[in-house]
Design a protein around this motif. Structure first.
Motif, PDB file in Angstrom:
ATOM      1  N   PHE A   1       0.848  -1.183   0.000  1.00  0.00           N
ATOM      2  CA  PHE A   1       0.000   0.000   0.000  1.00  0.00           C
ATOM      3  C   PHE A   1       0.890   1.242   0.000  1.00  0.00           C
ATOM      4  CE2 PHE A   1      -2.521   3.374   1.816  1.00  0.00           C
ATOM      5  CZ  PHE A   1      -3.755   3.201   1.220  1.00  0.00           C
ATOM      6  N   LEU A   2       0.592   2.188  -0.877  1.00  0.00           N
ATOM      7  CA  LEU A   2       1.488   3.323  -1.090  1.00  0.00           C
ATOM      8  C   LEU A   2       0.685   4.624  -1.051  1.00  0.00           C
ATOM      9  CD1 LEU A   2       4.294   3.394  -3.770  1.00  0.00           C
ATOM     10  CD2 LEU A   2       2.834   5.377  -3.436  1.00  0.00           C
ATOM     11  N   PHE A   3       1.157   5.567  -0.240  1.00  0.00           N
ATOM     12  CA  PHE A   3       0.490   6.869  -0.173  1.00  0.00           C
ATOM     13  C   PHE A   3       1.516   7.996  -0.272  1.00  0.00           C
ATOM     14  CE2 PHE A   3       1.589   5.928   4.201  1.00  0.00           C
ATOM     15  CZ  PHE A   3       1.951   7.149   4.755  1.00  0.00           C
ATOM     16  N   CYS A   4       1.022   9.186  -0.595  1.00  0.00           N
ATOM     17  CA  CYS A   4       1.874  10.373  -0.723  1.00  0.00           C
ATOM     18  C   CYS A   4       1.342  11.475   0.188  1.00  0.00           C
ATOM     19  CB  CYS A   4       1.892  10.890  -2.163  1.00  0.00           C
ATOM     20  SG  CYS A   4       2.684   9.774  -3.338  1.00  0.00           S
ATOM     21  N   GLY A   5       2.262  12.276   0.720  1.00  0.00           N
ATOM     22  CA  GLY A   5       1.885  13.416   1.534  1.00  0.00           C
ATOM     23  C   GLY A   5       2.863  14.552   1.311  1.00  0.00           C
ATOM     24  N   GLY A   6       2.558  15.698   1.899  1.00  0.00           N
ATOM     25  CA  GLY A   6       3.435  16.854   1.734  1.00  0.00           C
ATOM     26  C   GLY A   6       2.719  17.996   1.051  1.00  0.00           C
ATOM     27  N   TYR A   7       3.494  19.000   0.648  1.00  0.00           N
ATOM     28  CA  TYR A   7       2.912  20.207   0.074  1.00  0.00           C
ATOM     29  C   TYR A   7       2.160  19.937  -1.228  1.00  0.00           C
ATOM     30  CZ  TYR A   7       5.746  22.856   3.404  1.00  0.00           C
ATOM     31  OH  TYR A   7       6.292  23.359   4.557  1.00  0.00           O
ATOM     32  N   HIS A   8       2.774  19.195  -2.135  1.00  0.00           N
ATOM     33  CA  HIS A   8       2.150  19.005  -3.443  1.00  0.00           C
ATOM     34  C   HIS A   8       0.839  18.218  -3.359  1.00  0.00           C
ATOM     35  CE1 HIS A   8       2.373  19.462  -7.759  1.00  0.00           C
ATOM     36  NE2 HIS A   8       2.077  18.180  -7.913  1.00  0.00           N
ATOM     37  N   PRO A   9       0.789  17.098  -2.640  1.00  0.00           N
ATOM     38  CA  PRO A   9      -0.493  16.396  -2.504  1.00  0.00           C
ATOM     39  C   PRO A   9      -1.571  17.227  -1.806  1.00  0.00           C
ATOM     40  CG  PRO A   9       1.315  14.938  -1.928  1.00  0.00           C
ATOM     41  CD  PRO A   9       1.900  16.318  -2.061  1.00  0.00           C
ATOM     42  N   THR A  10      -1.157  18.112  -0.904  1.00  0.00           N
ATOM     43  CA  THR A  10      -2.127  18.973  -0.230  1.00  0.00           C
ATOM     44  C   THR A  10      -2.742  19.968  -1.206  1.00  0.00           C
ATOM     45  OG1 THR A  10      -1.056  18.769   1.929  1.00  0.00           O
ATOM     46  CG2 THR A  10      -2.399  20.727   1.577  1.00  0.00           C
ATOM     47  N   LEU A  11      -1.933  20.483  -2.127  1.00  0.00           N
ATOM     48  CA  LEU A  11      -2.410  21.493  -3.070  1.00  0.00           C
ATOM     49  C   LEU A  11      -3.180  20.888  -4.240  1.00  0.00           C
ATOM     50  CD1 LEU A  11       0.720  23.835  -3.136  1.00  0.00           C
ATOM     51  CD2 LEU A  11      -1.480  24.293  -2.044  1.00  0.00           C
ATOM     52  N   VAL A  12      -2.698  19.753  -4.744  1.00  0.00           N
ATOM     53  CA  VAL A  12      -3.344  19.133  -5.915  1.00  0.00           C
ATOM     54  C   VAL A  12      -3.499  17.631  -5.681  1.00  0.00           C
ATOM     55  CG1 VAL A  12      -2.758  20.830  -7.696  1.00  0.00           C
ATOM     56  CG2 VAL A  12      -1.054  19.158  -7.030  1.00  0.00           C
ATOM     57  N   PRO A  13      -4.367  17.239  -4.745  1.00  0.00           N
ATOM     58  CA  PRO A  13      -4.495  15.818  -4.398  1.00  0.00           C
ATOM     59  C   PRO A  13      -4.918  14.930  -5.559  1.00  0.00           C
ATOM     60  CG  PRO A  13      -6.259  17.127  -3.413  1.00  0.00           C
ATOM     61  CD  PRO A  13      -5.252  18.092  -3.945  1.00  0.00           C
ATOM     62  N   ASP A  14      -5.819  15.412  -6.412  1.00  0.00           N
ATOM     63  CA  ASP A  14      -6.291  14.578  -7.510  1.00  0.00           C
ATOM     64  C   ASP A  14      -5.164  14.258  -8.494  1.00  0.00           C
ATOM     65  OD1 ASP A  14      -8.795  14.566  -6.418  1.00  0.00           O
ATOM     66  OD2 ASP A  14      -9.663  16.022  -7.809  1.00  0.00           O
ATOM     67  N   GLU A  15      -4.312  15.229  -8.736  1.00  0.00           N
ATOM     68  CA  GLU A  15      -3.187  15.009  -9.651  1.00  0.00           C
ATOM     69  C   GLU A  15      -2.253  13.925  -9.117  1.00  0.00           C
ATOM     70  OE1 GLU A  15       0.831  17.398 -11.084  1.00  0.00           O
ATOM     71  OE2 GLU A  15      -0.995  18.554 -10.675  1.00  0.00           O
ATOM     72  N   VAL A  16      -1.981  13.951  -7.820  1.00  0.00           N
ATOM     73  CA  VAL A  16      -1.078  12.963  -7.228  1.00  0.00           C
ATOM     74  C   VAL A  16      -1.750  11.598  -7.159  1.00  0.00           C
ATOM     75  CG1 VAL A  16       0.289  12.384  -5.189  1.00  0.00           C
ATOM     76  CG2 VAL A  16       0.098  14.765  -5.927  1.00  0.00           C
TER      77      VAL A  16
END
Length: 507
Positions: free
Chosen positions: A99-114
């Motif tokens: 299971f893989l997830f992302c966090g940080g500034y970029h996912p906060t600003l554009v979650p759908d893109e990530v």
């Protein structure tokens, strides 16, 4: 919930375009990752860190991945590294199926893109300590409400997307455990090698500069009015004393808070206890339009040796209309006169390549720095971070391409300020700063004539800017290599030079 026996691997891509596979130590401390790790370890979650110091190819990355035992994998994602993280996520998912997830500034600003990236199962929006803890707990328990964790967006096995609301941010930072400094190879971080440590006493910012993500990060939380928060004096001292007990060689502290003087009560109170209890030389970021001479005097007495200030643009129209930084040239000049009076080294951050800028407006930024007379100057090239107000302004004006390729030096495409001119303004910013300073030392008409000659070279049509850009890039590569060698192989010499440059007396 019961203590989970689950293991999380955090992956931290921490490098710039110039970092090479020869780099095997160094890198930067991440307060966010250290804080997440502290919360998770306190609850019994196993946490490890894969700190990537240069861009790995597939075989290199998968070989590194084999050295870790984990059940979940989380990527820290900044905007400029997202294209690379997409590759890493795909490789990791293919090789491990975890299971893989992302966090940080970029996912906060554009979650759908990530979330749309191959291999990514979820994204964490906003502060991650307790959302990630809940993720680990529910993962371990195989909870049927796994996909209902606040602050997470999930891909479902059926191919859909579940978007959960963002939980309120933690308003009292004292409730967090002290960051897990041991997550990192702390003694070999770049800052540690020169006796320094990056520290943070706060989160968030009161201000809404249009080029900064803080104005948008704030808006993701239901309790956004409490976005700018500081630790208490007692908790701040505990944080610092814990760090210094673990790493007693630290001689300098670098406060990376967005604005160190946001709140007068906190600022003056903390300076008093810091002077008594810690007393190490320190640096910090200040906001000029909310400071007084008393601010500078108190900081000097507490041990401040370097103040970082965002000047950004010397063109008042750009600064006020597009950056929403309403400070005047006169306010800045007064503030810098206090820095000089109290003997504090000053550093300015400046931006070139801003929307609607050209060579003439960039030159105003150089000339404002001449008037301020800072000890250090850093010119940066504007990057349109997603969801920021200035990025939206630039996009509506047609300056932002559909895709900004990794490694792009000048993201905006502006007819009045082409790429080679932006690079010229950035690369030769310091050169012209010195030339104008020299002009100011010449008598009367001679100085004015030399200054006009510099104007002509900077903005003139006949200046061979493309050739000068190539010349600079070659020389800069050699210079950076020499600096890295000295800091690595002769740290004593490096620290002596640093003390001398910043006017710090030996302990």
């Amino acid at each position: 919930m019961q203590t989970p026996s689950v293991k999380l691997l955090l992956v931290y891509p921490d490098f710039t375009e110039s970092d090479t596979p020869r780099k095997h130590s160094g890198g930067n401390y991440s307060e966010g990752l250290a804080s997440i790790s502290a919360v998770l370890k306190k609850a019994g979650v196993g946490v490890s860190l894969l700190h990537l110091l240069y861009e790995h190819d597939k075989d290199q990355f998968l070989e590194k991945l084999k050295g870790y035992d984990f059940d979940l994998i989380g990527f820290s994602v900044r905007t400029t590294a997202f294209e690379y993280v997409k590759k890493l996520a795909g490789w990791a998912k293919e090789a491990t199926g975890k299971f893989l997830f992302c966090g940080g500034y970029h996912p906060t600003l554009v979650p759908d893109e990530v979330l749309a990236a191959d291999g990514v199962d979820a994204v964490c929006i906003g502060e991650g300590e307790y959302p990630v803890l809940e993720l680990c707990q529910r993962f371990w328990q195989k909870d049927e409400d796994f996909y209902r964790i606040q602050s997470f967006h999930f891909k479902t096995p059926e191919g859909g997307v579940i978007r959960n609301p963002v939980r309120p941010m933690l308003e009292n930072l004292d409730e967090l455990p002290i960051p897990d400094f041991d997550l990192f190879d702390f003694d070999n971080l770049t800052a540690s090698k020169t006796g320094s440590a990056l520290v943070m006493m706060s989160r968030g910012c009161l201000f809404s500069c249009t080029y900064c993500g803080n104005s948008q990060f704030r808006n993701v939380y239901p309790n956004r009015k409490r976005y700018a928060r500081f630790r208490s004096f007692e908790n701040s001292l505990l944080y610092l004393k814990t760090l210094l007990q673990k790493h007693p060689y630290i001689q300098f502290l670098n406060f990376r808070d967005a604005i160190f003087n946001m709140y007068d009560d906190w600022f003056y109170g903390f300076m008093e206890v810091y002077k008594k209890e810690i007393g190490l030389p320190f640096t910090c970021n200040l906001r000029l339009d909310i400071m007084t001479e008393e601010t500078v005097r108190v900081m000097k007495e507490a041990g401040c040796y370097l103040i970082d200030v965002g000047v950004e643009s010397g063109d008042e129209e750009i600064r006020h209309k597009y950056l929403k930084r309403m400070m005047t040239d006169e306010q800045m000049i007064h503030a810098f006169s206090w820095f000089h009076k109290y003997g504090i080294t000053s550093l300015t951050y400046n931006i070139v390549g801003l929307p609607f800028e050209d060579l003439h407006k960039a030159l105003k930024t150089i000339k404002l720095n001449v008037k301020l007379n800072p000890d250090k100057v850093i010119p940066n090239i504007f990057y349109p971070y997603p969801m920021t107000i200035l990025a939206d302004i630039a996009r509506k004006a047609g300056f932002v391409p559909d895709v900004i390729e990794p490694g792009t030096k000048v993201p905006l495409k502006q007819e009045q300020f082409p790429e080679h001119e932006v690079l010229f303004a950035s690369y030769y910013f310091l050169t012209f700063l010195r030339l104008y300073r020299f002009a100011g030392k010449l008598p009367g008409a001679l100085g004015r004539g030399f200054s006009r000659m510099c104007d002509g070279v900077f903005v003139g049509r006949l200046t061979p800017r493309k050739a000068l850009v190539k010349l600079y890039e070659g020389a800069d590569k050699c210079n950076k290599g020499l600096r890295r060698t000295v800091s690595k192989r002769l740290p004593g010499v490096y620290m002596w030079l640093r003390r001398r440059r910043n006017k710090i007396a030996a302990a």
